[in-house]
Design a protein around this motif. Structure first.
Motif, PDB file in Angstrom:
ATOM      1  N   UNK A 163       0.855  -1.192   0.000  1.00  0.00           N
ATOM      2  CA  UNK A 163       0.000   0.000   0.000  1.00  0.00           C
ATOM      3  C   UNK A 163       0.890   1.241   0.000  1.00  0.00           C
ATOM      4  N   UNK A 164       0.584   2.153  -0.905  1.00  0.00           N
ATOM      5  CA  UNK A 164       1.310   3.418  -1.004  1.00  0.00           C
ATOM      6  C   UNK A 164       0.290   4.539  -0.892  1.00  0.00           C
ATOM      7  N   UNK A 165       0.462   5.393   0.106  1.00  0.00           N
ATOM      8  CA  UNK A 165      -0.497   6.459   0.336  1.00  0.00           C
ATOM      9  C   UNK A 165       0.073   7.822   0.004  1.00  0.00           C
ATOM     10  N   UNK A 166      -0.778   8.702  -0.519  1.00  0.00           N
ATOM     11  CA  UNK A 166      -0.355  10.085  -0.733  1.00  0.00           C
ATOM     12  C   UNK A 166      -1.266  11.026   0.035  1.00  0.00           C
ATOM     13  N   UNK A 167      -0.789  12.248   0.218  1.00  0.00           N
ATOM     14  CA  UNK A 167      -1.514  13.197   1.052  1.00  0.00           C
ATOM     15  C   UNK A 167      -0.937  13.177   2.453  1.00  0.00           C
ATOM     16  N   UNK A 168      -1.796  13.047   3.449  1.00  0.00           N
ATOM     17  CA  UNK A 168      -1.334  13.016   4.843  1.00  0.00           C
ATOM     18  C   UNK A 168      -0.379  11.849   5.070  1.00  0.00           C
ATOM     19  N   UNK A 169       0.542  12.038   5.995  1.00  0.00           N
ATOM     20  CA  UNK A 169       1.483  10.963   6.322  1.00  0.00           C
ATOM     21  C   UNK A 169       0.727   9.799   6.958  1.00  0.00           C
ATOM     22  N   UNK A 170       0.929   8.579   6.472  1.00  0.00           N
ATOM     23  CA  UNK A 170       0.177   7.434   6.993  1.00  0.00           C
ATOM     24  C   UNK A 170       0.605   7.063   8.408  1.00  0.00           C
ATOM     25  N   UNK A 171      -0.374   6.647   9.198  1.00  0.00           N
ATOM     26  CA  UNK A 171      -0.102   6.165  10.557  1.00  0.00           C
ATOM     27  C   UNK A 171       0.119   4.659  10.588  1.00  0.00           C
ATOM     28  N   UNK A 172      -0.521   3.942   9.680  1.00  0.00           N
ATOM     29  CA  UNK A 172      -0.460   2.483   9.693  1.00  0.00           C
ATOM     30  C   UNK A 172       0.940   2.000   9.330  1.00  0.00           C
ATOM     31  N   UNK A 173       1.461   1.026  10.063  1.00  0.00           N
ATOM     32  CA  UNK A 173       2.784   0.473   9.735  1.00  0.00           C
ATOM     33  C   UNK A 173       2.728  -0.264   8.397  1.00  0.00           C
ATOM     34  N   UNK A 174       3.804  -0.176   7.668  1.00  0.00           N
ATOM     35  CA  UNK A 174       3.869  -0.886   6.401  1.00  0.00           C
ATOM     36  C   UNK A 174       3.311  -0.132   5.223  1.00  0.00           C
ATOM     37  N   UNK A 175       2.745   1.054   5.447  1.00  0.00           N
ATOM     38  CA  UNK A 175       2.225   1.871   4.345  1.00  0.00           C
ATOM     39  C   UNK A 175       3.312   2.854   3.924  1.00  0.00           C
ATOM     40  N   UNK A 176       3.672   2.826   2.659  1.00  0.00           N
ATOM     41  CA  UNK A 176       4.684   3.739   2.131  1.00  0.00           C
ATOM     42  C   UNK A 176       4.052   5.113   1.881  1.00  0.00           C
TER      43      UNK A 176
END
Length: 249
Positions: free
Chosen positions: A114-127
């Motif tokens: 999982x790669x997220x954009x926008x706010x910094x992700x809180x979930x571990x393992x999300x790039x």
């Protein structure tokens, strides 16, 4: 422009200060930024397992979504815009790129990233895509992509580099699309014809990709051409590129 594969549209020689992209806020990005940041996206997505033979789901229609597409393309992967939320049975699905607050709504196959954009992700393992773009190497190794490599899928059909370029060239020829013409994407990127006409065609012509705010119904003209289905009664731009006339091999 002579291009055998889409990566030929993002080469070092094409970096200049000509405007290549405009986002929904009206912010302009030049070709230097577009090419360099596409390379950064490719370098970053490589760490998320993107490579030849895998599919990357991209959710959204802003600049970061396009960069995820370009980065996947440089890595010889296949992009699927707006994939379904249940992807557990998609064996070749490797990476999902979406706004951070949308990632949890998707079920992915084992091992997918999982790669997220926008706010910094809180979930571990999300790039975090945004942070990766800032920190990655702004260069990319030389490429030799087979034109028959699949670049896009909508889940039912696949399109190769050669196929999407052929369709884009037809759009450029039929519309007399020229350098600096602005092409407004008023159709979903989940349709590969939209990508061919609204993204690849302007790159071929050294024109401008314009990403409107599709939730804004003001109808303000933002370009020279609008990519839209003829079923839409009117567009604010003076010219329409009809999706139904875009032929993909």
């Amino acid at each position: 422009m002579n291009a055998a594969t889409v990566d030929d549209l993002l080469t070092r020689e094409l970096r200049d200060d000509r405007i290549g992209l405009v986002d929904a806020t009206g912010r302009e990005y030049d070709y230097h930024w577009l090419c360099t940041t596409a390379w950064k996206a490719g370098n970053f997505l490589r760490h998320a397992g993107v490579r030849n033979g895998v599919t990357v789901g991209v959710v959204g229609d802003g600049p970061l979504a396009l960069l995820a597409f370009f980065g996947t393309t440089l890595l010889e992967g296949t992009t699927r815009f707006e994939p379904p939320t249940d992807l557990t049975d998609e064996d070749d699905f490797r990476t999902l790129v979406a706004a951070v607050d949308e990632l949890e709504g998707y079920e992915l196959p084992r091992g997918a990233q999982r790669v997220g954009y926008g706010d910094e992700p809180d979930a571990p393992g999300v790039h975090h895509f945004d942070a990766g773009l800032w920190s990655e190497n702004p260069s990319f190794p030389p490429l030799s992509i087979d034109p028959e490599t699949i670049i896009l899928t909508d889940g039912d059909r696949t399109v190769t580099h050669e196929g999407v370029l052929e369709a884009a060239r037809e759009v450029v020829t039929e519309t007399d699309l020229e350098a600096d013409d602005r092409v407004v994407v008023r159709a979903p990127l989940s349709d590969p014809r939209t990508v061919a006409a609204g993204v690849i065609a302007p790159l071929l012509a050294r024109g401008v990709i314009v990403l409107p705010d599709n939730a804004d119904e003001s109808g303000d003209e933002r370009g020279t051409y609008a990519v839209s289905s003829a079923s839409v009664e009117s567009v604010p731009e003076p010219n329409r590129i009809d999706l139904d006339a875009v032929s993909l091999p």
